[in-house]
Design an enzyme around this catalytic site. Structure first.
Site, PDB file in Angstrom:
ATOM      1  N   LYS A 199      -1.719   3.589   7.106  1.00  0.00           N
ATOM      2  CA  LYS A 199      -1.095   2.657   7.699  1.00  0.00           C
ATOM      3  C   LYS A 199       0.500   2.753   7.968  1.00  0.00           C
ATOM      4  CE  LYS A 199      -2.307  -0.654   4.973  1.00  0.00           C
ATOM      5  NZ  LYS A 199      -3.041   0.046   4.162  1.00  0.00           N
ATOM      6  N   THR A 200       1.175   3.099   6.798  1.00  0.00           N
ATOM      7  CA  THR A 200       2.662   3.409   7.026  1.00  0.00           C
ATOM      8  C   THR A 200       2.821   4.671   7.603  1.00  0.00           C
ATOM      9  OG1 THR A 200       2.831   2.403   4.677  1.00  0.00           O
ATOM     10  CG2 THR A 200       4.774   3.732   5.580  1.00  0.00           C
TER      11      THR A 200
ATOM     12  N   ASP B 140       5.408  -3.211   8.641  1.00  0.00           N
ATOM     13  CA  ASP B 140       4.583  -2.811   7.552  1.00  0.00           C
ATOM     14  C   ASP B 140       4.269  -3.913   6.781  1.00  0.00           C
ATOM     15  OD1 ASP B 140       2.865  -1.185   6.157  1.00  0.00           O
ATOM     16  OD2 ASP B 140       4.679   0.308   5.615  1.00  0.00           O
ATOM     17  N   GLU B 141       2.949  -3.746   5.955  1.00  0.00           N
ATOM     18  CA  GLU B 141       2.792  -4.757   4.942  1.00  0.00           C
ATOM     19  C   GLU B 141       2.679  -6.072   5.552  1.00  0.00           C
ATOM     20  OE1 GLU B 141       1.908  -3.739   1.714  1.00  0.00           O
ATOM     21  OE2 GLU B 141       3.128  -1.880   1.597  1.00  0.00           O
TER      22      GLU B 141
ATOM     23  N   GLN C  33      -4.413  -6.423  -0.175  1.00  0.00           N
ATOM     24  CA  GLN C  33      -3.206  -6.209  -0.808  1.00  0.00           C
ATOM     25  C   GLN C  33      -2.236  -7.300  -0.652  1.00  0.00           C
ATOM     26  OE1 GLN C  33      -1.736  -1.909  -1.165  1.00  0.00           O
ATOM     27  NE2 GLN C  33      -3.214  -1.554   0.597  1.00  0.00           N
TER      28      GLN C  33
ATOM     29  N   ARG D 247      -2.595   3.053  -6.368  1.00  0.00           N
ATOM     30  CA  ARG D 247      -1.440   3.898  -6.181  1.00  0.00           C
ATOM     31  C   ARG D 247      -1.572   5.391  -6.682  1.00  0.00           C
ATOM     32  NH1 ARG D 247       0.273   1.977  -2.559  1.00  0.00           N
ATOM     33  NH2 ARG D 247      -1.584   0.648  -2.535  1.00  0.00           N
TER      34      ARG D 247
HETATM   35  P1  ATP Z   1      -0.916   1.362   1.206  1.00  0.00           P
HETATM   36  O1  ATP Z   1      -1.771   0.668   1.818  1.00  0.00           O
HETATM   37  O2  ATP Z   1      -1.025   1.782  -0.174  1.00  0.00           O
HETATM   38  O3  ATP Z   1       0.534   1.033   1.722  1.00  0.00           O
HETATM   39  P2  ATP Z   1      -1.116   2.980   3.455  1.00  0.00           P
HETATM   40  O4  ATP Z   1      -2.214   2.797   4.255  1.00  0.00           O
HETATM   41  O5  ATP Z   1       0.026   2.936   3.821  1.00  0.00           O
HETATM   42  O6  ATP Z   1      -1.195   2.794   2.002  1.00  0.00           O
HETATM   43  P3  ATP Z   1      -0.036   5.930   3.569  1.00  0.00           P
HETATM   44  O7  ATP Z   1       1.172   5.627   2.511  1.00  0.00           O
HETATM   45  O8  ATP Z   1       0.467   5.925   4.966  1.00  0.00           O
HETATM   46  O9  ATP Z   1      -1.133   4.816   3.211  1.00  0.00           O
HETATM   47  O10 ATP Z   1      -0.779   7.133   3.585  1.00  0.00           O
HETATM   48  C1  ATP Z   1      -1.357   7.593   2.100  1.00  0.00           C
HETATM   49  C2  ATP Z   1      -1.281   8.944   1.879  1.00  0.00           C
HETATM   50  O11 ATP Z   1      -2.355   9.761   2.705  1.00  0.00           O
HETATM   51  C3  ATP Z   1       0.047   9.441   2.239  1.00  0.00           C
HETATM   52  O12 ATP Z   1       0.287  10.559   1.426  1.00  0.00           O
HETATM   53  C4  ATP Z   1      -0.053  10.085   3.762  1.00  0.00           C
HETATM   54  O13 ATP Z   1       0.562  11.077   3.909  1.00  0.00           O
HETATM   55  C5  ATP Z   1      -1.722  10.661   3.522  1.00  0.00           C
HETATM   56  N1  ATP Z   1      -2.375  10.688   5.066  1.00  0.00           N
HETATM   57  C6  ATP Z   1      -2.338   9.720   5.668  1.00  0.00           C
HETATM   58  N2  ATP Z   1      -3.008   9.960   6.929  1.00  0.00           N
HETATM   59  C7  ATP Z   1      -3.385  11.418   6.617  1.00  0.00           C
HETATM   60  C8  ATP Z   1      -4.177  12.399   7.561  1.00  0.00           C
HETATM   61  N3  ATP Z   1      -4.678  11.880   8.683  1.00  0.00           N
HETATM   62  N4  ATP Z   1      -3.971  13.431   6.990  1.00  0.00           N
HETATM   63  C9  ATP Z   1      -3.474  13.853   5.779  1.00  0.00           C
HETATM   64  N5  ATP Z   1      -3.097  13.073   4.871  1.00  0.00           N
HETATM   65  C10 ATP Z   1      -2.679  11.716   5.434  1.00  0.00           C
HETATM   66 MG    MG Z   2       1.950   1.592   3.318  1.00  0.00          MG
END
Ligand code: ATP
Ligand code: MG
Length: 716
Positions: A33-34, A217-218, A248, A596
């Site tokens: 997402k981020t 975000d969030e 979350q 995490r």
């Molecule tokens: P959270 O809910 O904990 O905030 P999130 O959904 O925001 O998590 P991110 O932090 O954006 O998730 O991504 C999680 C990890 O996965 C990061 O290390 C990111 O770089 C990696 N990632 C995300 N998408 C891809 C992709 N398409 N290919 C490879 N790595 C990825």
């Molecule tokens: Mg995130």
């Protein structure tokens, strides 16, 4: 450009490249997402769809905001400094600084942190002769903040009984006092900003026209007021791109409403709801544990997370005898991991409540493992730092009564509580600040306060043309703080912290370059109140990361330890007592903690724990039972008759007095040996038939390692 989009999966790609529409990216932890949000900003800018000034991005912590700007500058060549990327509080502060007049605030308005707010409430209660047992100050702070977070001023607050009527009246007094002093609390930053935009049409238009893209975000953790603020900003055609995970949502106690997500889905996002289901962060077992936990919550928006990463390692579970034992286990593991090549910054120790960190810190410190605590005892909340900041605050705003009271008699200037009460009464009567009312004091007290006022005026003149770090240094020196702490028993630490404040001012100037509205000092003081806890000494050093689960939201680490998994602590009693909603919030918190971890997850609990000065006898958290046994590797059996000790040497005996040693002996215990005489147990090794203890017999015998089976030690 193609590079920018190359590493996205089809759903992510779709989200990043959406046309200007309202959209909701609803997805589980670690699904990107981020990453999607940051990439979308880069994509919008690099394709020329919007200039860097035409978008606003908001997230929850300063750490996350920094991370976002860092990632962005890696993706596109853009000057991120001028961009509106920050936390809700930070962005509102920025807007209010730029339009302080329209917002009815003094130019150098100061921000009250929660401790300042509590102090002000206490003071007001006293002035108004209100019984603080019937109206506890903390509860009043909560009452005020909760109203503000709903967008309600005292005038709009509902008084459904006489008790609440009184609280509403107090709220009104509090508002008046803040206005008199020209200070704002955290919730006020948002409410004031919201009201400003609502009331002031030209200003609202300006920002509505400017921010064509608003990215959040969030999103699951926004409260009513934040949501209303976003709606207001987007009211002129700007598009909201919200990313979040209902599983979350962990800020219900601060008014966060998952309902905002449903509402946004219904009223805005329409067809543009994208789900991301592939998790890129964690290995399979970790993800399976997270999924198994969260499925016990009812009323979820529902998603199905999977990973292509393979099962990975099992989750390591450890049941310790005491909190000390747990800390020792964690630290010994970490030392081994680091020895095997793990990077300390990729290791996180998480806990439900900040009070848990002390024992672990102690252990890390003793064993020379560098660590960094986020939150907890915050640098900017230390007594000496608050004193220095109070002097600085008075330089920019003499009407700041909280700052005035903090230092008018610190270091002591012979101004008694009685004189201060008189001064407060005079100020209250004439509706002026303490600083202005000071002239009304007569006699000895009048002289002493007069000298204080002259000191402040003198400091203001002397520092008028100094660069910020020198200004801070001068104030610390001339105010008498240095002299005071030099003579204090534990003053050395405090002097070092004051030096650190000067360093912080210097690096602040380096980082920020040109300073925003109100000058360097005002910006620095704002940072001190908004970023408390995120600036620790030793920045840049390779260190193990310690933080509460709340503070870990959005972050990721190769190796994670979740400690204190005990009933009453995690899930926390306060929430459990609230019934199902409370327990579900705790479970979401556990879900955040578990997700995490990238590669390895440890979960641990202790059978006894010292908390708030009392020994608690604990039972393991019910969350442990919700993780399937097949995913776990138990490092010891529950209620094992003997503890599992590592084989590391123990250098200090006294720290383990709570831990039972093999054979029912304790470290620190006095024992007798037929040949060597009386000694004290210093360390233990191994278990069962292999168990050995190290005993210090003193004198000519000294230290001995003895096999427990043969040595025949008798406790005495
Ligand atoms: P959270 O809910 O904990 O905030 P999130 O959904 O925001 O998590 P991110 O932090 O954006 O998730 O991504 C999680 C990890 O996965 C990061 O290390 C990111 O770089 C990696 N990632 C995300 N998408 C891809 C992709 N398409 N290919 C490879 N790595 C990825
Ligand atoms: Mg995130």
């Amino acid at each position: 450009m193609s590079d920018l989009l190359a590493n996205l999966n089809p759903e992510q790609l779709q989200a990043v490249t959406l046309p200007p529409v309202h959209a909701l990216i609803l997805a589980g932890a670690g699904s990107g997402k981020t990453r999607v949000l940051t990439t979308r900003i880069a994509w919008l800018i690099s394709t020329g769809q919007v200039g860097p000034h035409g978008l606003l991005a908001v997230t929850f912590t300063n750490k996350a905001a920094k991370e976002m700007t860092a990632r962005l500058s890696a993706l596109v060549p853009v000057n991120v400094r001028g961009m509106w990327i920050g936390t809700f509080h930070g962005l509102c502060n920025r807007l209010l600084r730029a339009h302080y007049r329209e917002a009815g605030l003094p130019q150098a308005f100061q921000i009250l942190d929660s401790a300042d707010q509590l102090a002000m409430v206490k003071r007001l209660l006293k002035n108004l002769n209100i019984d603080d047992e019937k109206y506890p100050p903390r509860e009043l702070c909560h009452f005020i903040n909760a109203h503000k977070e709903q967008g309600l001023r005292a005038a709009q607050a509902e008084a459904y009984d006489s008790f609440t009527q009184k609280r509403v009246e107090f709220y009104a007094e509090y508002e008046a006092q803040c206005n008199r002093e020209g200070v704002v609390d955290f919730a006020e930053l948002l409410l004031r900003c919201y009201e400003l935009l609502q009331r002031n049409e030209p200003l609202r238009r300006h920002y509505q026209d400017r921010f064509r893209h608003i990215l959040v975000d969030e999103f699951q953790d926004t409260n009513r007021l934040q949501y209303a603020w976003l709606q207001l900003l987007a009211g002129g055609g700007g598009k909201v791109f919200a990313v979040g995970d209902d599983d979350q949502s962990i800020y219900r106690f601060r008014g966060a409403e998952v309902g905002n997500m449903r509402e946004f889905e219904r009223d805005y996002a329409g067809d543009n709801i994208i789900r991301l289901e592939q998790n890129y962060r964690s290995h399979g077992n970790i993800l399976a544990a997270a999924n198994a936990l969260i499925k016990n919550n009812q009323d979820r928006l529902g998603k199905n997370l999977w990973t292509a990463a393979g099962d990975g390692e099992p989750i390591r579970a450890f049941e310790a005898y005491s909190d000390l034992d747990e800390a020792r286990f964690v630290v010994d593991e970490i030392r081994e991991l680091v020895r095997d090549g793990a990077s300390p910054t990729q290791i996180a120790i998480l806990y439900r409540s900040n009070a848990q960190s002390r024992v672990i810190e102690n252990e890390l410190f003793t064993k020379n493992v560098p660590y960094k605590v986020y939150g907890g005892l915050r640098f900017f909340e230390r007594q000496e730092i608050k004193h220095a900041l109070a002097y600085l605050r008075l330089l920019t705003n003499p009407d700041d009564d909280t700052a005035f009271l903090r230092v008018v008699n610190f270091p002591t200037r012979g101004i008694g509580a009685r004189s201060l009460e008189n001064l407060q009464a005079a100020a209250h009567q004439t509706n002026s600040s303490l600083y202005n009312a000071a002239a009304s004091l007569t006699g000895k007290a009048g002289q002493a306060v007069g000298a204080f006022i002259r000191l402040i005026e003198g400091l203001r003149q002397e520092t008028a043309n100094l660069p910020l770090p020198e200004m801070v240094e001068h104030v610390i020196e001339r105010s008498g703080l240095t002299q005071h702490y030099r003579t204090e028993k534990e003053g050395q630490d405090r002097l070092e912290n004051l030096d650190e404040l000067i360093n912080a001012a210097a690096s602040f100037v380096d980082d920020e370059g040109a300073i925003g509205e109100g000058g360097a000092l005002v910006s620095f003081l704002t940072l001190a109140s908004l970023e408390a806890g995120e600036h620790q000494a030793g920045e840049g050093q390779e260190a193990v990361q310690m933080m509460s689960v709340h503070a870990a939201k959005g972050l990721e680490f190769d190796i994670v330890f979740i400690t204190g998994l005990e009933q009453g602590l995690f899930p926390h009693d306060n929430s459990v007592n609230e019934g199902r909603d409370g327990l579900e919030e705790e479970r979401r918190l556990m879900y955040v903690a578990v997700t995490r971890a990238r590669q390895r997850l440890y979960i641990s609990c202790a059978q006894t724990r010292m908390l708030h000065g009392q020994t608690r006898y604990c039972t393991p958290s019910s969350f442990l039972d919700e993780i399937p046994d097949t995913l776990l590797l138990r490092l010891n059996k529950r209620a094992a008759p003997e503890p599992v000790y590592g084989t590391g040497r123990r250098s200090t005996a006294t720290r383990y007095e709570e831990s039972p040693a093999p054979g029912g002996l304790r470290i620190g215990q006095t024992v007798a040996h037929a040949k060597f005489g009386v000694g004290v147990i210093v360390a233990t090794e191994g278990r069962g038939a292999d168990a050995r203890v190290q005993v210090n017999f003193g004198g000519g015998v000294g230290m001995k390692w003895l096999a427990l089976e043969y040595a025949k030690l008798t406790p005495c």
